[in-house]
Design a protein around this motif. Structure first.
Motif, short mmCIF file in Angstrom:
data_model
loop_
_atom_site.label_atom_id
_atom_site.label_comp_id
_atom_site.label_asym_id
_atom_site.label_seq_id
_atom_site.Cartn_x
_atom_site.Cartn_y
_atom_site.Cartn_z
N ILE A 274 -4.74 -7.05 2.93
CA ILE A 274 -4.32 -5.82 2.24
C ILE A 274 -3.68 -4.82 3.20
O ILE A 274 -2.68 -4.17 2.86
CB ILE A 274 -5.51 -5.19 1.47
CG1 ILE A 274 -5.03 -4.04 0.60
CG2 ILE A 274 -6.60 -4.75 2.41
CD1 ILE A 274 -4.10 -4.43 -0.50
N LYS A 275 -4.22 -4.66 4.40
CA LYS A 275 -3.68 -3.69 5.35
C LYS A 275 -2.25 -4.07 5.74
O LYS A 275 -1.36 -3.20 5.78
CB LYS A 275 -4.56 -3.60 6.60
CG LYS A 275 -4.07 -2.56 7.61
CD LYS A 275 -5.04 -2.46 8.79
CE LYS A 275 -4.56 -1.41 9.79
NZ LYS A 275 -5.51 -1.29 10.93
N ALA B 235 -1.52 -8.71 -3.39
CA ALA B 235 -2.12 -8.24 -2.13
C ALA B 235 -2.38 -9.37 -1.14
O ALA B 235 -3.03 -9.15 -0.12
CB ALA B 235 -3.44 -7.52 -2.45
N VAL C 241 -6.04 4.69 -3.70
CA VAL C 241 -6.96 3.64 -4.17
C VAL C 241 -7.65 4.10 -5.45
O VAL C 241 -8.24 5.18 -5.51
CB VAL C 241 -8.01 3.30 -3.10
CG1 VAL C 241 -8.99 2.26 -3.64
CG2 VAL C 241 -7.32 2.78 -1.84
N ILE D 184 0.18 -3.30 2.86
CA ILE D 184 0.46 -1.86 2.71
C ILE D 184 1.38 -1.38 3.82
O ILE D 184 2.36 -0.65 3.57
CB ILE D 184 -0.86 -1.06 2.71
CG1 ILE D 184 -1.67 -1.38 1.45
CG2 ILE D 184 -0.58 0.44 2.78
CD1 ILE D 184 -3.07 -0.81 1.47
N SER E 150 -9.39 -8.31 1.69
CA SER E 150 -9.55 -7.54 2.92
C SER E 150 -8.77 -8.13 4.09
O SER E 150 -8.38 -7.43 5.02
CB SER E 150 -11.03 -7.43 3.29
OG SER E 150 -11.60 -8.72 3.48
N VAL F 73 -3.23 1.02 -4.88
CA VAL F 73 -4.05 -0.19 -4.84
C VAL F 73 -5.16 -0.02 -5.87
O VAL F 73 -5.94 0.94 -5.80
CB VAL F 73 -4.65 -0.42 -3.44
CG1 VAL F 73 -5.66 -1.57 -3.49
CG2 VAL F 73 -3.55 -0.73 -2.43
N ALA G 93 -7.71 -0.34 2.33
CA ALA G 93 -6.49 0.14 1.66
C ALA G 93 -6.38 1.65 1.77
O ALA G 93 -5.29 2.19 2.02
CB ALA G 93 -6.50 -0.29 0.20
N ALA H 126 -2.89 4.06 1.25
CA ALA H 126 -2.61 3.84 -0.16
C ALA H 126 -3.50 4.74 -1.02
O ALA H 126 -4.58 5.17 -0.61
CB ALA H 126 -2.85 2.38 -0.53
N ASP I 3 -8.43 -1.63 -7.06
CA ASP I 3 -9.46 -2.57 -6.67
C ASP I 3 -10.23 -3.04 -7.90
O ASP I 3 -10.72 -2.23 -8.69
CB ASP I 3 -10.42 -1.91 -5.67
CG ASP I 3 -11.49 -2.86 -5.22
OD1 ASP I 3 -11.15 -3.85 -4.55
OD2 ASP I 3 -12.67 -2.63 -5.57
N THR J 155 -11.99 -4.34 0.81
CA THR J 155 -10.60 -4.17 0.38
C THR J 155 -10.27 -2.71 0.11
O THR J 155 -9.26 -2.19 0.60
CB THR J 155 -10.32 -5.01 -0.87
OG1 THR J 155 -10.47 -6.39 -0.57
CG2 THR J 155 -8.90 -4.77 -1.38
#
Length: 317
Positions: A17-18, A87, A58, A21, A14, A38, A51, A56, A40, A47
């Motif tokens: 990840i942002k 990530a 997910v 991306i 977390s 992404v 994302a 993204a 997970d 996370t």
């Protein structure tokens, strides 16, 4: 079928990840048909939510382990080019366009993001990781006669042919070793691309355990050498068994027999015979498995042709 699929396996990332991306979106804005996925892997933090908010696609893989995530990714996604990136914000996304071009223009099946030829040893603060990377790289390049510069990197680009013919057998971080050996043994085109590496930001922890994951990597290496080079593996075992039979057992019987004409150590003679028989069995096992492996290589070429035809069909849809 996507033009470029950027694959990001994630587990409790977390914090980064942002940013990853957003950086990937910026780096690929000139490549039309790009999608960021992404996957997970049972994260206990936010996370997946972060994302998704960042734009993204997910998806979730509930079997724990990086190998399980990559198996799901490769099975579900159809794309002309795939780029896999971690990530944790340790890899430069600026390298993505060049990696993409190497697959498109050079027909590379795998492009390896080479950290070890640049800043890895200066940036990585875990000395045993450095030693492990060096040992694994040297061992694989020696045993499999390849020139891959960074065996354990998580930053790679793949062709459709590679992804759809790669049998994912590993569940954890040894998956990168498996990828490297598969590409080499199947005579796929592999290119190295030097990248700048930066260590994880403060507060972000590596999921890689130096000792347990290192052991699994070496175990995978031995297993794949046995699978792809059975004659060398079992032939070497046969030589070792014959050597033990002669020098550890048989000479202890033969030397006294030469002087006295009597066999005084029948148990030792029996052990020598059994060890020698084990050596013969190992040699013939290697010969048989080598013939099977040769047939597997021929069958793979036909499979590659089928995958190539599917790629052409999917690209027109």
């Amino acid at each position: 079928m996507d033009k470029l699929a950027v694959l990001i396996p994630a587990f409790n990332e977390s914090q980064t990840i942002k940013k990853v991306i957003r950086n990937v979106q910026s780096a690929t804005e000139k490549i039309d048909g790009t999608k960021i996925y992404v996957y997970d892997n049972n994260s206990s933090d936010d996370t997946a939510t972060i994302a998704k908010e960042a734009g993204a696609v997910v998806r979730h893989e509930y079997t724990q382990g990086k190998g399980a995530v990559i198996r799901r990714m490769f099975r579900e996604i159809d794309s002309r080019v795939y780029i896999m990136i971690d990530a944790d914000d340790t890899y430069p996304v600026e390298a993505i366009p060049e990696m993409y071009e190497r697959v498109i223009k050079h027909n590379a099946d795998m492009v390896v993001g080479d950290r070890l030829s640049s800043t890895y040893f200066e940036e990585n603060t875990r000395p045993f990781h450095n030693i492990g990377n060096t040992i694994v790289r040297g061992t694989i390049n020696l045993l499999f006669h390849t020139q891959i510069k960074d065996i354990l990197t998580g930053y790679r680009a793949f062709s459709y042919r590679f992804v759809k013919t790669f049998p994912v057998l590993s569940r954890g971080f040894e998956i990168e070793t498996e990828m490297s050996i598969h590409a080499t043994e199947k005579k796929m085109s592999v290119e190295n691309q030097v990248i700048e590496y930066r260590d994880r930001p403060s507060g972000s922890e590596s999921k890689l355990n130096t000792y347990s994951d290192g052991y699994r990597v070496l175990k995978t290496l031995a297993k794949l050498f046995r699978i792809y080079h059975p004659l060398a593996f079992f032939g070497g075992m046969s030589i070792a068994l014959f050597t033990v039979s002669v020098f550890a057992f048989w000479l202890r019987v033969f030397v006294p027999f030469w002087h006295t004409g009597k066999v005084d150590n029948f148990p030792t003679l029996i052990v020598a015979a059994f060890v020698a028989m084990a050596g013969v069995t190992s040699l013939f096992s290697g010969l048989i498995l080598d013939a099977i492996q040769s047939q597997e290589r021929r069958n793979f070429e036909f499979e590659l042709q089928r995958v190539h035809e599917n790629e052409n069909i999917n690209s027109k849809l």
